[in-house]
Each structure stands twice: as C-alpha cells, then as structure tokens.
Scaffold this motif. Structure first.
Motif, mmCIF file in Angstrom:
data_model
loop_
_atom_site.group_PDB
_atom_site.id
_atom_site.type_symbol
_atom_site.label_atom_id
_atom_site.label_comp_id
_atom_site.label_asym_id
_atom_site.label_seq_id
_atom_site.Cartn_x
_atom_site.Cartn_y
_atom_site.Cartn_z
ATOM 1 N N GLN A 1 -18.466 71.087 25.157
ATOM 2 C CA GLN A 1 -19.500 70.459 24.534
ATOM 3 C C GLN A 1 -19.720 69.161 24.349
ATOM 4 O OE1 GLN A 1 -21.754 72.449 23.370
ATOM 5 N NE2 GLN A 1 -23.205 70.912 22.093
ATOM 6 N N VAL A 2 -20.787 68.177 24.766
ATOM 7 C CA VAL A 2 -20.641 66.549 25.032
ATOM 8 C C VAL A 2 -21.960 65.883 24.131
ATOM 9 C CG1 VAL A 2 -21.296 64.047 26.396
ATOM 10 C CG2 VAL A 2 -19.373 66.479 27.176
ATOM 11 N N GLN A 3 -21.755 65.460 23.349
ATOM 12 C CA GLN A 3 -23.126 64.522 22.403
ATOM 13 C C GLN A 3 -22.510 62.740 23.251
ATOM 14 O OE1 GLN A 3 -21.562 65.222 17.683
ATOM 15 N NE2 GLN A 3 -22.643 66.536 18.578
ATOM 16 N N LEU A 4 -24.320 62.522 22.994
ATOM 17 C CA LEU A 4 -24.413 60.998 23.991
ATOM 18 C C LEU A 4 -24.871 60.583 22.851
ATOM 19 C CD1 LEU A 4 -25.176 62.758 27.157
ATOM 20 C CD2 LEU A 4 -22.960 62.166 26.441
ATOM 21 N N VAL A 5 -24.562 59.452 22.725
ATOM 22 C CA VAL A 5 -25.276 58.026 21.446
ATOM 23 C C VAL A 5 -26.129 57.082 22.709
ATOM 24 C CG1 VAL A 5 -25.156 57.264 19.603
ATOM 25 C CG2 VAL A 5 -24.370 59.230 19.732
ATOM 26 N N GLU A 6 -26.800 56.651 22.682
ATOM 27 C CA GLU A 6 -27.185 55.505 23.176
ATOM 28 C C GLU A 6 -27.288 54.565 22.364
ATOM 29 O OE1 GLU A 6 -29.449 59.306 25.365
ATOM 30 O OE2 GLU A 6 -29.188 58.281 23.646
ATOM 31 N N SER A 7 -27.272 53.451 22.568
ATOM 32 C CA SER A 7 -27.667 52.078 22.003
ATOM 33 C C SER A 7 -27.802 50.524 22.904
ATOM 34 C CB SER A 7 -25.997 51.315 20.819
ATOM 35 O OG SER A 7 -25.133 51.199 22.267
ATOM 36 N N GLY A 8 -28.423 50.340 22.289
ATOM 37 C CA GLY A 8 -28.557 48.923 23.023
ATOM 38 C C GLY A 8 -29.806 47.751 23.814
ATOM 39 N N GLY A 9 -31.188 49.285 22.970
ATOM 40 C CA GLY A 9 -32.124 48.965 23.322
ATOM 41 C C GLY A 9 -32.568 47.568 22.900
ATOM 42 N N GLY A 10 -33.971 46.952 22.738
ATOM 43 C CA GLY A 10 -34.796 46.606 21.806
ATOM 44 C C GLY A 10 -36.246 45.825 22.228
ATOM 45 N N SER A 11 -36.250 44.760 22.293
ATOM 46 C CA SER A 11 -37.295 43.848 22.672
ATOM 47 C C SER A 11 -36.780 42.450 23.315
ATOM 48 C CB SER A 11 -38.339 43.591 22.085
ATOM 49 O OG SER A 11 -38.554 44.568 21.248
ATOM 50 N N ALA A 12 -37.253 42.404 24.492
ATOM 51 C CA ALA A 12 -37.178 41.198 25.599
ATOM 52 C C ALA A 12 -38.275 40.663 25.975
ATOM 53 C CB ALA A 12 -35.907 41.789 26.611
ATOM 54 N N GLN A 13 -37.843 39.611 26.864
ATOM 55 C CA GLN A 13 -39.306 38.699 27.147
ATOM 56 C C GLN A 13 -38.758 38.908 28.809
ATOM 57 O OE1 GLN A 13 -41.656 36.420 27.080
ATOM 58 N NE2 GLN A 13 -40.859 37.087 24.171
ATOM 59 N N ASP A 87 -40.737 47.731 32.787
ATOM 60 C CA ASP A 87 -39.416 48.509 32.628
ATOM 61 C C ASP A 87 -39.724 49.331 30.916
ATOM 62 O OD1 ASP A 87 -37.322 46.014 34.195
ATOM 63 O OD2 ASP A 87 -38.272 48.141 35.023
ATOM 64 N N THR A 88 -40.388 48.994 30.393
ATOM 65 C CA THR A 88 -40.740 49.062 28.768
ATOM 66 C C THR A 88 -40.709 51.022 28.791
ATOM 67 O OG1 THR A 88 -42.121 47.756 28.038
ATOM 68 C CG2 THR A 88 -42.426 49.520 26.711
ATOM 69 N N ALA A 89 -40.042 51.469 28.165
ATOM 70 C CA ALA A 89 -39.773 52.843 28.033
ATOM 71 C C ALA A 89 -38.402 53.821 27.171
ATOM 72 C CB ALA A 89 -39.697 53.330 29.421
ATOM 73 N N VAL A 90 -38.137 54.456 26.982
ATOM 74 C CA VAL A 90 -36.648 55.342 26.267
ATOM 75 C C VAL A 90 -36.437 55.265 27.454
ATOM 76 C CG1 VAL A 90 -36.065 57.402 24.695
ATOM 77 C CG2 VAL A 90 -38.972 56.214 23.973
ATOM 78 N N TYR A 91 -35.014 54.944 27.435
ATOM 79 C CA TYR A 91 -34.210 55.427 27.351
ATOM 80 C C TYR A 91 -32.909 56.413 27.346
ATOM 81 C CZ TYR A 91 -35.254 51.258 30.856
ATOM 82 O OH TYR A 91 -36.536 50.555 31.598
ATOM 83 N N TYR A 92 -32.460 57.252 28.895
ATOM 84 C CA TYR A 92 -31.531 58.509 27.854
ATOM 85 C C TYR A 92 -30.836 58.257 29.024
ATOM 86 C CZ TYR A 92 -36.304 60.386 24.864
ATOM 87 O OH TYR A 92 -37.059 60.672 24.793
ATOM 88 N N CYS A 93 -29.455 58.826 27.668
ATOM 89 C CA CYS A 93 -29.001 58.995 29.467
ATOM 90 C C CYS A 93 -28.214 60.957 29.073
ATOM 91 C CB CYS A 93 -27.071 58.357 28.953
ATOM 92 S SG CYS A 93 -26.423 58.734 26.786
ATOM 93 N N ALA A 94 -27.950 61.292 29.688
ATOM 94 C CA ALA A 94 -27.364 62.323 30.148
ATOM 95 C C ALA A 94 -25.897 63.502 30.975
ATOM 96 C CB ALA A 94 -28.547 63.205 30.986
ATOM 97 N N ALA A 95 -25.708 63.979 30.594
ATOM 98 C CA ALA A 95 -24.402 64.554 31.207
ATOM 99 C C ALA A 95 -24.505 65.917 31.570
ATOM 100 C CB ALA A 95 -22.844 63.848 30.224
ATOM 101 N N GLN A 116 -34.710 52.716 22.650
ATOM 102 C CA GLN A 116 -36.007 51.870 23.251
ATOM 103 C C GLN A 116 -36.668 50.287 23.909
ATOM 104 O OE1 GLN A 116 -39.555 53.076 22.875
ATOM 105 N NE2 GLN A 116 -40.260 51.456 23.968
ATOM 106 N N VAL A 117 -36.695 50.610 24.530
ATOM 107 C CA VAL A 117 -36.608 49.226 25.955
ATOM 108 C C VAL A 117 -38.230 48.529 25.661
ATOM 109 C CG1 VAL A 117 -36.388 48.163 27.827
ATOM 110 C CG2 VAL A 117 -34.357 49.277 26.741
ATOM 111 N N THR A 118 -38.416 47.620 25.126
ATOM 112 C CA THR A 118 -39.360 46.600 24.768
ATOM 113 C C THR A 118 -39.765 45.483 25.744
ATOM 114 O OG1 THR A 118 -40.080 48.163 23.291
ATOM 115 C CG2 THR A 118 -41.620 46.320 23.885
ATOM 116 N N VAL A 119 -40.344 45.437 26.667
ATOM 117 C CA VAL A 119 -40.382 44.424 27.917
ATOM 118 C C VAL A 119 -41.419 43.790 27.408
ATOM 119 C CG1 VAL A 119 -39.525 42.918 29.639
ATOM 120 C CG2 VAL A 119 -38.448 44.851 29.177
ATOM 121 N N SER A 120 -41.797 42.056 26.421
ATOM 122 C CA SER A 120 -43.105 41.773 26.941
ATOM 123 C C SER A 120 -42.822 40.462 27.760
ATOM 124 C CB SER A 120 -42.912 40.808 25.409
ATOM 125 O OG SER A 120 -42.103 40.295 25.266
ATOM 126 N N SER A 121 -44.462 40.204 27.998
ATOM 127 C CA SER A 121 -44.413 39.348 29.338
ATOM 128 C C SER A 121 -44.706 37.598 29.141
ATOM 129 C CB SER A 121 -45.765 39.336 30.048
ATOM 130 O OG SER A 121 -46.827 39.539 29.356
#
Length: 121
Positions: A1-13, A87-95, A116-121
């Motif tokens: 069993q593997v549990q995965l937790v993503e982090s590091g997303g946010g809003s960026a220019q 690139d705006t999207a929800v990013y998932y990791c998987a194993a 979630q990653v949100t990129v504004s122009s």
C-alpha cells in the motif's frame, strides 16, 4: 500500500517556475514507478511525466518539465519552468509497480488527491 500526497501548487504568473512534490508513504517506495498527470478545467486528465529509474515526458511537454525522485526521502518532484496559462490544472501523482504503459492512467494503482496550479498571464 502506498499513500501519496502532493504539494507545491499555487498561483503564479506566466513565466515563473513551480516545483511540485509528491510525498509517499511505504518502505518500498523505490519499487514503484511514479507518474504525474494533470487535469485542466473541462478537459480529460493527461499524462505529464513518469519516472522509475529514468524519466519520461509527454512529447508536448518536453523541455519545461523536469521530473526527479529522491528515494531516501520517498519523494518525487516535478519542476515546471516558464509556466504558461495552459498549465493551469490540478496535478496528480500516481504510483505503480508496473514498468510499461506509464503514460496511461489505468497503469497506476495509487493516486494522490491533487494539487492545484493556476497560472495567470
């Protein structure tokens, strides 16, 4: 069993960089291939990159994405440079313990909750 937790997303220019992290539980993490997928609003989830020993990238995304793993830390990192609004999207990791078909969602047994990653122009 593997549990995965993503982090590091946010809003960026546009033009900025982000590093997404995928932290895994389990003592045999180095036996798993890890993939990153993303899902933009209103679109299907798509393959971004995967790594076991070597990293593989979706053809359309080569150049701006860099995938690395640190088995000692049970973590995989996705560096995204020159962010674009597309690139705006929800990013998932998987194993998965499989070694083939790493570009396909169905290959993976374990998924994180997404970041979630949100990129504004």
């Amino acid at each position: 069993q593997v549990q995965l937790v993503e982090s590091g997303g946010g809003s960026a220019q546009a033009g900025a960089s982000l590093r997404l992290s995928c932290a895994a539980s389990g003592r045999t993490f180095n036996n798993y291939a890890v993939g990153w997928f993303r899902q933009a609003p209103g679109k299907e989830r798509e393959f971004v990159a995967a790594v076991f020993r070597d990293a593989y990238y979706a053809n359309a995304l080569k150049g701006r994405f860099t995938l690395s793993r640190d088995n000692a830390q049970n973590a995989v990192y996705l560096q995204i440079n020159s962010l674009q609004p597309e690139d705006t999207a929800v990013y998932y990791c998987a194993a998965t313990t499989q070694r083939n078909g790493l570009g396909s969602e169905s290959t993976y047994d374990y998924w994180g909750q997404g970041t979630q990653v949100t990129v504004s122009s």
